[in-house]
Scaffold this motif. Structure first.
Motif, PDB file in Angstrom:
ATOM      1  N   HIS A  76      -1.510   0.873  -4.075  1.00 61.71           N
ATOM      2  CA  HIS A  76      -2.736   1.437  -3.250  1.00 61.71           C
ATOM      3  C   HIS A  76      -4.018   1.722  -4.320  1.00 61.71           C
ATOM      4  CE1 HIS A  76      -1.441   2.279   0.812  1.00 61.71           C
ATOM      5  NE2 HIS A  76      -0.604   3.144   0.607  1.00 61.71           N
ATOM      6  N   TRP A 285      -2.761 -11.456   6.598  1.00 64.76           N
ATOM      7  CA  TRP A 285      -3.280 -10.855   5.252  1.00 64.76           C
ATOM      8  C   TRP A 285      -2.805 -11.886   4.269  1.00 64.76           C
ATOM      9  CZ3 TRP A 285      -2.350  -7.055   8.780  1.00 64.76           C
ATOM     10  CH2 TRP A 285      -3.494  -6.179   9.043  1.00 64.76           C
ATOM     11  N   ASN A 291      -6.647  -4.796  -1.550  1.00 70.41           N
ATOM     12  CA  ASN A 291      -7.574  -3.750  -1.484  1.00 70.41           C
ATOM     13  C   ASN A 291      -7.135  -2.521  -0.586  1.00 70.41           C
ATOM     14  OD1 ASN A 291      -8.779  -3.623   1.318  1.00 70.41           O
ATOM     15  ND2 ASN A 291      -9.136  -5.855   0.862  1.00 70.41           N
ATOM     16  N   SER A 292      -7.572  -1.192  -1.007  1.00 68.16           N
ATOM     17  CA  SER A 292      -6.953  -0.086  -0.461  1.00 68.16           C
ATOM     18  C   SER A 292      -6.989  -0.096   1.152  1.00 68.16           C
ATOM     19  CB  SER A 292      -7.743   1.083  -0.758  1.00 68.16           C
ATOM     20  OG  SER A 292      -9.118   1.091  -0.737  1.00 68.16           O
ATOM     21  N   ASP A 293      -7.982  -0.709   1.931  1.00 67.06           N
ATOM     22  CA  ASP A 293      -7.884  -0.778   3.188  1.00 67.06           C
ATOM     23  C   ASP A 293      -6.899  -1.548   3.830  1.00 67.06           C
ATOM     24  OD1 ASP A 293     -10.120   1.047   3.277  1.00 67.06           O
ATOM     25  OD2 ASP A 293     -11.531  -0.373   3.356  1.00 67.06           O
ATOM     26  N   ASN A 294      -6.686  -2.874   3.531  1.00 66.23           N
ATOM     27  CA  ASN A 294      -5.888  -3.952   3.701  1.00 66.23           C
ATOM     28  C   ASN A 294      -4.435  -3.347   3.464  1.00 66.23           C
ATOM     29  OD1 ASN A 294      -7.779  -5.624   4.722  1.00 66.23           O
ATOM     30  ND2 ASN A 294      -7.475  -6.944   3.069  1.00 66.23           N
ATOM     31  N   GLN A 296      -3.377  -0.419   3.046  1.00 65.37           N
ATOM     32  CA  GLN A 296      -2.832   0.875   4.053  1.00 65.37           C
ATOM     33  C   GLN A 296      -2.460   0.300   5.497  1.00 65.37           C
ATOM     34  OE1 GLN A 296      -2.596   4.104   3.124  1.00 65.37           O
ATOM     35  NE2 GLN A 296      -2.261   4.883   5.191  1.00 65.37           N
ATOM     36  N   VAL A 297      -3.254  -0.519   5.782  1.00 68.50           N
ATOM     37  CA  VAL A 297      -2.861  -1.148   7.279  1.00 68.50           C
ATOM     38  C   VAL A 297      -1.284  -1.769   6.988  1.00 68.50           C
ATOM     39  CG1 VAL A 297      -3.533  -2.862   8.887  1.00 68.50           C
ATOM     40  CG2 VAL A 297      -5.270  -1.379   7.977  1.00 68.50           C
TER      41      VAL A 297
END
Length: 339
Positions: A76, A285, A291-294, A296-297
């Motif tokens: 992360h 993806w 990146n942190s957003d991707n 996390q998803v």
């Protein structure tokens, strides 16, 4: 402590079918597999055998050494720029980079862990770049074995181990389900976060170009003839030092692409045969989209896919228990997604 775990494992095997997990490669998508394994732990699904390919090897080490939380936090916090910045240029032939500072992360993940004391029993797949053979590394140093499994041809130099020149196992098969079966698992579960069968698929432009050029010029034929002749000469000379010399990066890539063509031509669905394949929906993806957003998803998608698979795993265990007189295993049959 490790002896106790191994003793418990041997006792449990008398009462239930053994379960093996094959973790695919997938670069940054490996965090998806962390989500899958967390769900398995939460619902008390035992894992007796685990084989990782490429980035899946890192996840396997983290799981076996109770370092999943550490690995998740590291993933992360990372970005593509930070990751590449951890690598260092290598002076060895056959690649561009070495793990560099990334080796410190690998040391933390594997601290104190060996193939002898690990639970589950571990293995990492690599490919012999000279022969195209898939090799399950389950001996020697954990760090060396992981390096072999993650040595992307051309990017990292091959690792010499057991008299073989080893590169990323995804060259041959990105989800090592058959090696898990061969290791002894009664039930084999695959986790595929790659969306590919091996790292050099036909759809890649340079793969198609290379295939066309070698097909119409005969270069592939002569390359293999030269490799065979060179091997015979080395065997006659019996010079271990000569065998251990890495070819240059162009030769490594040429050999890797040659093997990819051969593997593609003979590939069948049986090469990924297992009792259950978990395929989280993360193909949209790119493997390098860090990146942190991707992250996390795709981590949450791993948990979702695993929760969906839990009832299926329960049914697989029940099916095997009917075939043999095992004591029923207690597993949460109604998993709920944690918010």
């Amino acid at each position: 402590m490790q002896k106790t775990k191994l003793h418990q494992l041997s006792q449990d095997n008398l009462n239930r079918p053994t379960i093996g997990i094959a973790l695919s490669g997938g670069s940054s998508r490996a965090i998806t597999e962390v989500g899958v394994l967390e769900v398995f732990k939460e619902h008390k699904i035992p894992i007796d055998y685990m084989i990782g390919c490429s980035s899946g090897a890192l996840v396997a080490v983290a799981y076996a050494n109770n370092k999943l939380d550490y690995f998740k936090k590291f993933m992360h916090s990372i970005s593509l720029q930070k990751l590449v910045g951890m690598w260092s240029l290598t002076s060895k032939k056959g690649g561009i980079f070495e793990f560099g500072k990334g080796e410190e992360v690998l040391k933390k993940l594997s601290d104190g862990l060996t193939f002898q004391n690990s639970y589950p029993k571990l293995g990492f797949t690599a490919a012999d770049v000279n022969t195209g053979e898939l090799v399950t590394v389950s001996w020697g140093e954990i760090i060396t074995a992981v390096k072999a499994s993650t040595a992307v041809p051309g990017l990292f130099p091959p690792i010499v181990l057991g008299g073989k020149l080893l590169v990323d196992g995804g060259l041959v098969n990105i989800v090592p389900t058959l090696p898990v079966r061969e290791m002894g698992a009664d039930i084999v579960i695959g986790v595929n976060v790659s969306g590919a069968r091996f790292i050099y698929e036909k759809k890649l432009p340079y793969w198609r170009l290379y295939r066309m050029v070698t097909k119409y010029t005969g270069l592939s034929y002569f390359t293999r003839k030269q490799m065979t002749l060179m091997k015979k000469i080395l065997d006659l000379v019996k010079n271990p030092e000569a065998k251990r010399k890495n070819p240059g990066i162009i030769k490594i890539l040429t050999k890797a692409l040659d093997h990819s063509m051969e593997i593609s031509d003979r590939w069948t669905d049986a090469d990924m045969a297992c009792d259950l394949m978990i395929t989280p929906k993360v193909r949209q993806w790119r493997k390098t989209e860090l990146n942190s957003d991707n992250l996390q998803v795709i981590y949450k998608e791993g948990r979702r896919a695993a929760l969906e698979a839990v009832p299926k795993i329960v049914n697989l265990i029940k099916s095997h228990q009917k075939q043999k007189q095992w004591i029923p295993l207690e597993i949460d049959k109604n998993p709920k997604i944690k918010k």
